[in-house]
Design an enzyme around this catalytic site. Structure first.
Site, PDB file in Angstrom:
ATOM      1  N   ASP A  10      13.543 -24.769 -17.282  1.00 58.64           N
ATOM      2  CA  ASP A  10      13.254 -26.191 -17.533  1.00 58.64           C
ATOM      3  C   ASP A  10      13.005 -26.850 -16.177  1.00 58.64           C
ATOM      4  O   ASP A  10      13.281 -26.265 -15.126  1.00 58.64           O
ATOM      5  CB  ASP A  10      14.457 -26.846 -18.240  1.00 58.64           C
ATOM      6  CG  ASP A  10      14.276 -28.343 -18.454  1.00 58.64           C
ATOM      7  OD1 ASP A  10      13.177 -28.763 -18.878  1.00 58.64           O
ATOM      8  OD2 ASP A  10      15.208 -29.117 -18.172  1.00 58.64           O
ATOM      9  N   SER A  11      12.545 -28.093 -16.214  1.00 60.12           N
ATOM     10  CA  SER A  11      12.358 -28.852 -14.986  1.00 60.12           C
ATOM     11  C   SER A  11      13.703 -29.121 -14.304  1.00 60.12           C
ATOM     12  O   SER A  11      13.722 -29.551 -13.154  1.00 60.12           O
ATOM     13  CB  SER A  11      11.677 -30.184 -15.306  1.00 60.12           C
ATOM     14  OG  SER A  11      12.534 -30.956 -16.138  1.00 60.12           O
ATOM     15  N   CYS A  73      11.490 -26.749 -22.184  1.00 64.02           N
ATOM     16  CA  CYS A  73      10.999 -28.036 -21.679  1.00 64.02           C
ATOM     17  C   CYS A  73       9.782 -28.417 -22.511  1.00 64.02           C
ATOM     18  O   CYS A  73       8.777 -27.688 -22.514  1.00 64.02           O
ATOM     19  CB  CYS A  73      10.618 -27.864 -20.210  1.00 64.02           C
ATOM     20  SG  CYS A  73       9.897 -29.315 -19.445  1.00 64.02           S
ATOM     21  N   GLU A 152      19.700 -35.887 -14.970  1.00 61.09           N
ATOM     22  CA  GLU A 152      19.743 -35.045 -13.766  1.00 61.09           C
ATOM     23  C   GLU A 152      20.851 -35.499 -12.812  1.00 61.09           C
ATOM     24  O   GLU A 152      21.472 -34.685 -12.151  1.00 61.09           O
ATOM     25  CB  GLU A 152      18.398 -35.110 -13.023  1.00 61.09           C
ATOM     26  CG  GLU A 152      17.310 -34.268 -13.634  1.00 61.09           C
ATOM     27  CD  GLU A 152      17.552 -32.759 -13.512  1.00 61.09           C
ATOM     28  OE1 GLU A 152      17.844 -32.295 -12.403  1.00 61.09           O
ATOM     29  OE2 GLU A 152      17.471 -32.072 -14.544  1.00 61.09           O
ATOM     30  N   CYS A 184      12.552 -34.358 -25.692  1.00 62.43           N
ATOM     31  CA  CYS A 184      12.715 -33.869 -24.320  1.00 62.43           C
ATOM     32  C   CYS A 184      14.094 -33.227 -24.273  1.00 62.43           C
ATOM     33  O   CYS A 184      15.056 -33.771 -24.827  1.00 62.43           O
ATOM     34  CB  CYS A 184      12.625 -35.031 -23.329  1.00 62.43           C
ATOM     35  SG  CYS A 184      13.231 -34.645 -21.665  1.00 62.43           S
ATOM     36  N   HIS A 186      16.250 -32.908 -22.076  1.00 63.29           N
ATOM     37  CA  HIS A 186      17.321 -33.629 -21.374  1.00 63.29           C
ATOM     38  C   HIS A 186      18.055 -34.597 -22.312  1.00 63.29           C
ATOM     39  O   HIS A 186      19.225 -34.911 -22.099  1.00 63.29           O
ATOM     40  CB  HIS A 186      16.756 -34.451 -20.213  1.00 63.29           C
ATOM     41  CG  HIS A 186      16.448 -33.662 -18.966  1.00 63.29           C
ATOM     42  ND1 HIS A 186      15.430 -32.745 -18.895  1.00 63.29           N
ATOM     43  CD2 HIS A 186      17.043 -33.657 -17.743  1.00 63.29           C
ATOM     44  CE1 HIS A 186      15.401 -32.219 -17.672  1.00 63.29           C
ATOM     45  NE2 HIS A 186      16.366 -32.756 -16.955  1.00 63.29           N
TER      46      HIS A 186
HETATM   47  N1  DGL Z   1      13.245 -31.516 -20.051  1.00 61.93           N
HETATM   48  C1  DGL Z   1      11.869 -31.870 -20.007  1.00 61.93           C
HETATM   49  C2  DGL Z   1      11.284 -31.937 -21.428  1.00 61.93           C
HETATM   50  O1  DGL Z   1      11.816 -31.350 -22.350  1.00 61.93           O
HETATM   51  C3  DGL Z   1      11.446 -33.121 -19.312  1.00 61.93           C
HETATM   52  C4  DGL Z   1      12.183 -33.719 -18.202  1.00 61.93           C
HETATM   53  C5  DGL Z   1      11.278 -34.048 -17.049  1.00 61.93           C
HETATM   54  O2  DGL Z   1      10.551 -35.042 -17.084  1.00 61.93           O
HETATM   55  O3  DGL Z   1      11.308 -33.250 -16.124  1.00 61.93           O
HETATM   56  O4  DGL Z   1      10.283 -32.562 -21.642  1.00 61.93           O
END
Ligand code: DGL
Length: 257
Positions: A10-11, A73, A152, A184, A186
């Site tokens: 993931d990011s 992600c 984050e 998302c 997160h």
């Molecule tokens: N976790 C990422 C997603 O599912 C996005 C978070 C980011 O913007 O890096 O889209």
């Protein structure tokens, strides 16, 4: 049968919300998680940049000899899943997308809000998904720039994130929303705050469980499931040098509440 690890990326730390569903479904597998927190958030970057960063994540996992890769992600999936599948055609690559289908089908003509990054919402993949279901529901897209940053930074509750989410959701809740899709990875980590703001009558959906099921299906189909009869291992890596991030990932994986 194959005991090599499954790679998940993931990011940043968001993909842990997907990993925990996967571990619950297949506890005997081994896992390598890679979070690219150094470059998070992806959701406000250009597509080409997300593609290059995602390729770095995949390279990291391939060096660890993984047998399959989960793009945990939504942003990276919508920006480059096709490209990655094309480039690494021998590797099973499983992505995640906003759980719009179950949210729409849950109730006739419901009003569904989709929270996601600006990048996810503007990609063709999501536009097509929207097009499939827009006749059956009233769908409201809520771009949430900045929300992944709260997660984050480890701010998962408190007045600041509550105020932020309240400002974001209030105009939509006023219209009467039946369901919210957390588009998302997160966002499940702030679900408690979203629930408090939205109230108990709103149903909240996310795509993690569907992704875990799809991964299991693909591994079964390719005869790649482990024969291990004991609990597997989870190794967590991050592009940032901050040890607090690794610590937070372990905490979120084992103690989600
Ligand atoms: N976790 C990422 C997603 O599912 C996005 C978070 C980011 O913007 O890096 O889209």
């Amino acid at each position: 049968m194959d005991s090599r690890p499954i790679g998940v990326f993931d990011s940043g730390i968001g993909g842990i919300s997907v990993l925990r569903e996967i571990v619950e479904l297949m506890p005997n597998e081994n896992y390598i998680y890679y979070g690219d927190s150094k470059h998070a958030p992806y959701g406000e970057k250009k597509r080409e940049e997300i593609q290059a960063l995602s390729e770095n994540c995949v390279s990291f996992l391939l060096d660890k000899n993984v047998k399959a890769i989960v793009i945990a992600c939504n942003t990276a999936t919508s920006a480059c899943a096709d490209l990655l599948r094309h480039k690494y055609s021998d590797m099973p690559i499983i992505g995640i997308e906003p759980a719009l289908k179950p949210a729409v089908l849950w109730k006739a003509h419901d009003r569904v809000a989709v929270m996601a990054t600006p990048m996810t919402l503007k990609q063709e993949k999501f536009r097509q998904l929207l097009h499939t279901y827009e006749e059956q529901s009233d769908i409201f897209c809520i771009p949430c720039p900045g929300l992944a940053d709260f997660v984050e930074s480890g701010m998962l509750d408190g007045p600041e994130i509550t105020e932020f989410l309240d400002g974001l959701l209030h105009p939509y809740l006023e219209k009467g929303i039946d369901a919210i899709v957390l588009g998302c990875t997160h966002y499940p980590f702030v679900e408690k705050v979203i629930r408090r703001i939205a109230g108990d009558s709103v149903r909240i959906f996310n795509g993690s469980h569907g992704t875990a099921l799809e991964l299991k299906r693909r591994l079964t189909e390719a005869d790649l499931l482990t024969e291990n009869q004991t609990k597997g291992t989870v190794e967590i890596y991050n592009s940032s040098n901050d040890t607090n991030i690794i610590h937070l990932c372990h905490t979120l994986l084992h103690h989600p509440e």
